[in-house]
Design an enzyme around this catalytic site. Structure first.
Site, PDB file in Angstrom:
ATOM      1  N   TYR A 149      53.651 131.873 -44.615  1.00  0.00           N
ATOM      2  CA  TYR A 149      52.434 131.349 -43.992  1.00  0.00           C
ATOM      3  C   TYR A 149      52.738 130.607 -42.688  1.00  0.00           C
ATOM      4  CZ  TYR A 149      48.548 132.453 -47.159  1.00  0.00           C
ATOM      5  OH  TYR A 149      47.543 133.097 -47.859  1.00  0.00           O
ATOM      6  N   GLU A 156      51.055 133.841 -34.711  1.00  0.00           N
ATOM      7  CA  GLU A 156      49.680 134.000 -34.233  1.00  0.00           C
ATOM      8  C   GLU A 156      49.389 133.057 -33.067  1.00  0.00           C
ATOM      9  OE1 GLU A 156      46.980 133.602 -37.530  1.00  0.00           O
ATOM     10  OE2 GLU A 156      48.229 134.884 -38.799  1.00  0.00           O
TER      11      GLU A 156
END
Length: 228
Positions: A149, A156
């Protein structure tokens, strides 16, 4: 509100959907590894090499929002929507939309984290539909996110950051005053707003996964009590 028990047709559809996603993300992981190993030295950029695969299988995840809202799966609709649309935004609104997003150092990070996560997640979903999930897959489903994660989010955000320089220079997709609609919109500010949303939302999603992990796997003390 509990999810409905899927009908036979819905169950077959979900099995096929999840199986197809496992194959797609597995192929994407293979492409990522191949780009830096057996095809090292290719003149293509990473995005030119595997972009079509990313576009197809990441955008196919939009169906998960439909699955959640129609309650054919027990996923939280709000969390599912954020998780899916944040990825779609990275792919369509950042990487596809800008030349700088395509060459961001965050792209391989994001794809690596996404592909491993999705192979495990979709594999878990598919096998769970036939009550055949091995214990190892359950462990991986609720453990690998601890590293993946943060890695994915870092990738991102790097893609967003690389893209915003191009948007700032070209004013891409922005509307300035004066115009006949008396309306203004800055895509640059929009990108920064989305980036800032990660600050309050990522910890909530991350802690949600830890809560799920505790619920499914339990704690060492709990396991010890069960063993006794």
């Amino acid at each position: 509100m509990a999810a409905k028990e899927p009908s036979a047709i819905v169950k077959i559809y979900l099995i096929l959907y999840n199986a197809a996603q496992v194959l797609g993300w597995s192929y994407m992981l293979y492409q990522l590894i191949a780009y830096y190993t057996i095809d090292k030295g290719t003149e293509k950029t990473l995005w030119e090499y595997l972009g079509a695969t990313v576009i197809l299988f990441q955008n196919a995840a939009v169906l998960e929002i439909v699955h959640a809202f129609t309650r054919i799966v027990p996923s939280n609709p709000v969390i599912t929507t954020f998780q899916v649309l944040s990825r779609v935004m990275v792919v369509c609104g950042v990487v596809m939309a800008t030349p700088t997003g395509k060459v961001s150092p965050g792209l391989p990070l994001a794809i690596l984290a996404w592909s491993i996560t999705e192979i495990i997640r979709y594999g878990y979903y598919a096998l769970n539909l036939v009550d055949a999930v091995p214990q190892l897959l359950i462990f991986l489903r609720y453990t690998t996110f601890i590293a993946l994660y943060p890695t994915g989010v870092t990738g991102e955000l790097l893609c967003f950051f690389w893209a915003q320089s191009h948007v700032a220079e070209t004013k891409q997709w922005s509307i300035e005053m004066p115009n006949q609609y008396n309306f203004t919109f800055s895509y640059l500010y929009f990108l920064w707003a989305v980036m800032l949303l990660y600050i309050p939302l990522f910890p909530q999603l991350y802690l949600h996964m830890f809560a799920q992990r505790k619920k499914i796997l339990g704690t060492p003390a709990t396991k010890q009590q069960k063993a006794n």
